[in-house]
Design an enzyme around this catalytic site. Structure first.
Site, PDB file in Angstrom:
ATOM      1  N   GLU A 149      -1.075  -2.374   8.378  1.00 29.76           N
ATOM      2  CA  GLU A 149      -2.025  -1.764   7.454  1.00 29.76           C
ATOM      3  C   GLU A 149      -3.128  -2.747   7.094  1.00 29.76           C
ATOM      4  OE1 GLU A 149       0.388  -0.342   4.138  1.00 29.76           O
ATOM      5  OE2 GLU A 149       1.990   0.237   5.517  1.00 29.76           O
ATOM      6  N   GLU A 158      -4.784   5.807  -1.327  1.00 28.94           N
ATOM      7  CA  GLU A 158      -3.496   5.956  -1.982  1.00 28.94           C
ATOM      8  C   GLU A 158      -3.611   5.379  -3.393  1.00 28.94           C
ATOM      9  OE1 GLU A 158      -0.216   4.218   0.169  1.00 28.94           O
ATOM     10  OE2 GLU A 158       1.058   4.172  -1.591  1.00 28.94           O
TER      11      GLU A 158
END
Ligand SMILES: *[C@@H]1O[C@H](CO)[C@@H](O)[C@H](O)[C@H]1NC(C)=O
Ligand SMILES: *[C@@H]1O[C@H](CO)[C@@H](O)[C@H](O)[C@H]1NC(C)=O
Length: 408
Positions: free
Chosen positions: A212, A323
């Site tokens: 990520e 997120e």
């Protein structure tokens, strides 16, 4: 019954008990961890945001604490780039809707010399904010959004909420995107807001592999509300392996320009100047390492293939998007913002975007994904809208304000 209740009580008081029962042991653990994290510096730079950036010799970086990397020869540059990377750069058309590219705040006060890498120094208070010295640098969350199965639940069980685009059903060898950078407001220090891409391998079980990268605001991790560049990796669904940035051994950094976890500067303003960052992650087809490039100029380094199981071969899914954590109880919603804090329908200079979204295919070509799915748990709080055009290729706008009239 009595036993269960006792067990529950122990679980509730345990974190307190440990840290208050033995302050000496705690201090020792902090000292040990700091020593392991902060390698001797050739040179140090004071950043205006309060960070200290240590220039550490490439061969002394945290990666080499890993037993499998004891005899590793650092690969100073990738042996392959995906095809189509330069082509895309040269043919990018001038457009009114353009953003400027940016770098890092600490650059205002200096640079690291060749053969060193910049590392954000971990402070004692960083460790003391963590739930435990051992968990510092690791995600608490054990789940990734799983669009095709999940059932958009009103509130995700652990309070994590997403607004993402994704591809699946193929083998992926990398991904890229250009993301504009914002400074979303965080309501509670234990919440965060991020915009990133996820390169995922395996089923969504205990052995999920993930790489990520993106930007995040995380008061818990950094002790402030600055927008910072970050990376993360795990090969077991966030359990025992992996971490943010260089907070464990694994990622091998080669760039002397970019510090992971350092503040990005400047950030976009609403109805004002837009600043964006490009992130490319790809797999070296020969040696199998996963490389990361930041912007057009900075090859950051690589995750060695042996760190992973599924990703040692290829990724089965890629996600791009935002997120946040909603830590409000009882069905209430946090006012923590995602992206710019504005909904996608507001468009350029107001909403947050990912543009020029591409994947690396099995022939090592960068190309626009054929089908881009979108997913969000609660579109009235954080939403996502995708599209494509000649200038931006495949893109989406995403984000939202969290708690608001539309999202009570
Ligand atoms: C590293 O090299 C030494 C000496 O050649 C060898 O004994 C050792 O097994 C190697 N370690 C690894 C992890 O390959
Ligand atoms: C971060 O922002 C929140 C809310 O805007 C504020 O209450 C808090 O004091 C800030 N934290 C720091 C460390 O600046």
């Amino acid at each position: 019954m009595g036993f269960l209740r006792l067990l529950l009580l122990v679980m509730v008081v345990a974190p307190w008990a440990v840290s208050s029962a033995s302050p000496a042991r705690q201090r020792l653990a902090v000292k040990r961890r700091l020593k392991r994290l902060n390698k001797p510096a050739v040179h140090s730079i004071q950043s205006p945001d309060g960070d200290t950036i240590d220039c550490v010799h490439v061969a002394h970086q945290p990666a080499f604490d890993h037993p499998f990397l004891k005899n590793h020869t650092v690969q100073m540059r990738p042996s392959f780039y995906p095809e189509g990377l330069n082509l895309e750069r040269e043919t990018r058309v001038e457009s009114e809707e353009r953003a400027s590219s940016i770098t890092q705040l600490w650059h205002l006060n200096g640079r690291c010399p060749e053969n060193t890498i910049p590392i954000r120094r971990t402070r004692e208070e960083d460790l003391l904010r963590a739930s435990s010295v051992k968990r510092y640098g690791r995600k608490k969350q054990r789940r990734v959004a799983r669009p095709s199965f999940a059932a958009p639940e009103p509130i995700n069980e652990n309070g994590h909420q997403h607004a993402i685009a994704y591809v699946e059903g193929d083998k992926y060898y990398g991904a890229r995107a250009t993301i504009n950078v914002w400074n979303p407001k965080i309501q509670q220090p234990n919440e965060f807001s991020l915009s990133q891409l996820w390169i995922l391998g395996g089923s969504f079980g205990e052995d999920l592999n993930s790489i990520e990268a993106g930007w995040q605001v995380s008061p818990d991790l950094y002790g402030d509300n600055n927008t910072r560049l970050f990376t993360y990796w795990t090969s077991d669904a966030y359990q025992a392996t992996g971490c943010y940035n260089l907070l464990c051994s694994g990622f091998i950094q080669v760039s002397n320009n970019i510090a992971m976890g350092a503040s990005i500067f400047p950030v976009s303003s609403y109805h004002g100047s837009q600043y964006d960052i490009s992130i490319l992650i790809w797999k070296d087809p020969k040696l199998g390492n996963w490389w990361m490039q930041f912007g057009n100029d900075y090859v950051l380094g690589y995750w060695p293939a042996f760190l992973f199981s599924y990703l040692a071969d290829s990724a089965s899914m890629v996600e791009w998007g935002g997120e946040v954590v909603n830590s409000e109880p009882d069905g209430q919603h946090t006012a923590t913002q995602m992206g710019s804090g504005h909904f996608p329908d507001e468009g350029f200079a107001r909403s947050s975007y990912f543009r020029n979204i591409q994947i690396v295919d099995p022939s090592n070509n960068l190309r626009t994904p054929r089908r881009l799915g979108t997913f969000t748990e609660q579109s009235n709080c954080y939403d996502v809208q995708s599209g494509d055009n000649d200038d931006w290729g495949c893109y989406f706008y995403f984000g939202g304000p969290g708690q608001s009239e539309r999202c009570p």
